[in-house]
Design a protein around this motif. Structure first.
Motif, PDB file in Angstrom:
ATOM      1  N   TRP A   1       6.469   2.218  -5.556  1.00  0.00           N
ATOM      2  CA  TRP A   1       5.560   3.188  -6.167  1.00  0.00           C
ATOM      3  C   TRP A   1       4.721   3.896  -5.103  1.00  0.00           C
ATOM      4  O   TRP A   1       4.572   5.132  -5.128  1.00  0.00           O
ATOM      5  CB  TRP A   1       4.653   2.482  -7.183  1.00  0.00           C
ATOM      6  CG  TRP A   1       3.667   3.404  -7.843  1.00  0.00           C
ATOM      7  CD1 TRP A   1       3.862   4.178  -8.951  1.00  0.00           C
ATOM      8  CD2 TRP A   1       2.307   3.657  -7.421  1.00  0.00           C
ATOM      9  NE1 TRP A   1       2.721   4.894  -9.244  1.00  0.00           N
ATOM     10  CE2 TRP A   1       1.753   4.599  -8.329  1.00  0.00           C
ATOM     11  CE3 TRP A   1       1.520   3.183  -6.375  1.00  0.00           C
ATOM     12  CZ2 TRP A   1       0.448   5.054  -8.207  1.00  0.00           C
ATOM     13  CZ3 TRP A   1       0.219   3.646  -6.250  1.00  0.00           C
ATOM     14  CH2 TRP A   1      -0.309   4.573  -7.165  1.00  0.00           C
TER      15      TRP A   1
ATOM     16  N   TRP B   1       6.771   6.245  -3.083  1.00  0.00           N
ATOM     17  CA  TRP B   1       7.107   7.423  -3.888  1.00  0.00           C
ATOM     18  C   TRP B   1       5.932   8.387  -3.925  1.00  0.00           C
ATOM     19  O   TRP B   1       6.097   9.606  -3.844  1.00  0.00           O
ATOM     20  CB  TRP B   1       7.495   6.981  -5.304  1.00  0.00           C
ATOM     21  CG  TRP B   1       8.472   7.876  -6.002  1.00  0.00           C
ATOM     22  CD1 TRP B   1       8.505   9.237  -5.974  1.00  0.00           C
ATOM     23  CD2 TRP B   1       9.565   7.472  -6.843  1.00  0.00           C
ATOM     24  NE1 TRP B   1       9.544   9.714  -6.747  1.00  0.00           N
ATOM     25  CE2 TRP B   1      10.203   8.652  -7.285  1.00  0.00           C
ATOM     26  CE3 TRP B   1      10.044   6.246  -7.281  1.00  0.00           C
ATOM     27  CZ2 TRP B   1      11.298   8.622  -8.153  1.00  0.00           C
ATOM     28  CZ3 TRP B   1      11.137   6.217  -8.128  1.00  0.00           C
ATOM     29  CH2 TRP B   1      11.762   7.388  -8.559  1.00  0.00           C
ATOM     30  N   ARG B   2       4.722   7.850  -4.046  1.00  0.00           N
ATOM     31  CA  ARG B   2       3.530   8.709  -4.014  1.00  0.00           C
ATOM     32  C   ARG B   2       3.379   9.365  -2.638  1.00  0.00           C
ATOM     33  O   ARG B   2       2.943  10.512  -2.529  1.00  0.00           O
ATOM     34  CB  ARG B   2       2.287   7.880  -4.344  1.00  0.00           C
ATOM     35  CG  ARG B   2       2.271   7.283  -5.739  1.00  0.00           C
ATOM     36  CD  ARG B   2       2.004   8.312  -6.805  1.00  0.00           C
ATOM     37  NE  ARG B   2       0.635   8.774  -6.810  1.00  0.00           N
ATOM     38  CZ  ARG B   2      -0.093   9.004  -7.910  1.00  0.00           C
ATOM     39  NH1 ARG B   2       0.438   8.768  -9.099  1.00  0.00           N
ATOM     40  NH2 ARG B   2      -1.324   9.442  -7.837  1.00  0.00           N
TER      41      ARG B   2
END
Length: 525
Positions: free
Chosen positions: A441, A444-445
């Motif tokens: 996550w 991905w950010r």
């Protein structure tokens, strides 16, 4: 990735012309390091300029000082002197900062081309060279820090530019930071109350992955598991439950002989899962592949009909999107048509190839994946997320829960004051489940979908470049004709002594001894 007949490991020279020898480069690293607090920046600069062996000491101008290093002598301290011990804050901060120094030094060296990939020792040598045995009495913190240094001294630098040994390589800095945070939080993924943010991030991330697969609105279910082998076993177990739900209570004795199908180039985990689930390895039928390693649909249909004629029940077809050696993609659309025709669960093992779904240029290689009932996707491979990070995605919502739940009332109470669907533990085989989502996550950010796309595109571009460089080079032979579909560039290196020999069994036998990875195809490595 290299190939059968090629050397995966590349050992760098300690005396190369790496950037670490450049004072300007070291100075640039130091400018970055100064942003660290607690004196870490100064220590890292000392490491970069060659003072790694000097013991860290208090550098405060004020006397008496209040920095964490003041009056800390690790030779007289033990783990019991660290938090939560009374007055444990100062030695704890000093100890963790020194551990961080060791880690940062290792990170910097990992990207230095002049360093070795590994200081290799044979197992018996390493056992004799260092005392690894566990003792009854505690060691002091000075010895503990030495163990940290020794462990990394003999570790393989998987982030090294010349490391090519596995499908999961590289060391992403954001992913590394996320892993540190995950270990610091030290929680479990089984309920929302114990891991609220992580559970929500898993929900968001899995939904996004299902959208990318092509399931409408990201509908369905999923879970992060301890690797692609377990994800594949989950798929096999859920497929069996879907067809014969009574197997959950009554076991395999209550169901007919079940048969699974997968390609002869597929991952061994399909057979391992069948063994673990009591289905048996003999019930996994291997389907023939073409010269590029892709499953032949006509052979799949033939073997399904054969199994049915014997009174067996075909329940699962596992297609592969990115085989381990060839990097081949099975024809998913044709496989989907056959699964629909015979009402068989279609699973796609995209542990290696799933990352290509992030690329608009290459995702066509997985056309038909949206018709699968389940998909294995390992971001710790093509997407470069730190180990481990494997997801199983299931198209039918609630099926995984029904398959695995045991209604343990002491843990999964039904009167909690929030949506109980966020208590994910009962749909998993594990009770204790590691937080694997945060590094994906956070990366991905940091990268965005476009960043992952650029990463995938660049890797495949480099694979094609390598293919074009060596396909006509003297002393090299491609394993198959045509450019690779994935980053797997499969070739043989032919030593001069074998280049004039006739292409026969003897030549192949001698050639296989040159390889450090696999014997001739089909490999058993």
């Amino acid at each position: 990735m290299a190939s059968p007949g090629s050397g995966f490991w590349s050992f760098g020279s300690e005396n190369g012309s790496g950037d670490s020898d450049n004072p300007g480069t070291a100075r640039a690293w130091c400018q970055v390091a100064q942003k660290f607090t607690g004196g870490i920046g100064n220590k890292l600069c000392a490491l970069l300029y060659g003072d790694a062996e000097k013991p860290a000491a208090c550098a405060c101008d004020q006397k008496p000082c209040s920095c964490p290093k003041a009056d800390v002598n690790y030779g007289f301290l033990h783990a019991t002197d660290l938090l939560p011990a009374c007055d444990g804050e100062r030695p704890t901060l000093a100890f963790l900062q020194d551990v961080m120094n060791i880690l940062l030094q290792y990170v910097v060296k990992s990207f230095d081309r002049s360093t070795k990939v590994i200081d290799f020792h044979y197992p018996n040598e390493l056992l004799q060279e260092y005392n690894w045995e566990l003792a009854d009495q505690p060691q002091n913190l000075e010895e503990i820090l030495m163990h940290c240094q020794t462990t990394l001294k003999y570790a393989i630098k998987t982030g090294h530019p010349r490391y090519f040994n596995q499908l999961s390589t590289g060391l992403d800095m954001v992913g590394l930071a996320a892993d540190w945070l995950t270990s610091t939080a030290n929680t479990n993924m089984f309920t929302y109350e114990i891991a609220p943010v992580f559970v929500l991030l898993e929900y968001v991330t899995l939904k996004k992955m299902r959208e990318i697969i092509g399931w409408p609105g990201g509908s369905g279910d999923g879970i992060f598991s301890p690797g692609g082998a377990i994800s594949n076993m989950y798929a096999m177990m859920i497929a069996r439950f879907k067809m014969f739900p009574e197997v959950k209570e009554k076991g395999m004795a209550a169901v007919p002989r079940l048969i699974a199908f997968t390609s002869e180039h597929s991952h061994f985990s399909l057979k391992k899962g069948a063994a673990a689930l009591g289905i048996g390895t003999d019930s996994v039928i291997l389907i023939k592949c073409d010269e590029r390693g892709k499953m032949i649909p006509s052979d799949l249909e033939r073997r399904i009909l054969e199994a049915k004629q014997k009174g067996f029940v075909p329940f699962l077809v596992s297609a592969t999107a990115g085989t381990t050696v060839y990097g081949a993609f099975d024809p998913l659309l044709a496989v989907a048509d056959i699964c629909k025709k015979y009402k068989i669960w279609m699973h796609v093992d995209a542990a290696w190839g799933g990352g290509l779904l992030m690329s608009r240029k290459h995702k066509w290689k997985l056309s038909g994946v949206e018709r699968a009932n389940s998909v294995t996707w390992n971001p710790h491979k093509m997407m470069g997320v730190p180990l481990q990070c494997s997801a199983l995605l299931v198209r039918e919502e609630g099926l995984m829960q029904n398959c695995n739940q045991m209604h343990a009332s002491y843990l999964f109470q039904q009167d909690k004051h929030y949506d109980l669907s966020y208590d994910t533990g009962d749909k998993a085989l594990q009770c204790g489940r590691h937080v694997d989502v945060f590094k994906l996550w956070l990366m991905w950010r940091a990268k965005g979908t476009t960043g992952f796309e650029a990463h995938v595109d660049k890797c495949l571009e480099l694979a094609e470049y390598l293919y074009n460089i060596i396909k006509n080079r003297e002393g090299y032979e491609m394993v198959f004709d045509g450019k690779p579909q994935h980053t797997n560039v499969c070739f043989w290196y032919i030593p001069p002594s074998l280049r004039t020999l006739e292409d026969n069994e003897e030549r192949m036998s001698r050639l296989s001894k040159v390889s450090v990875i696999c014997p001739p195809w089909p490999p058993k490595c």
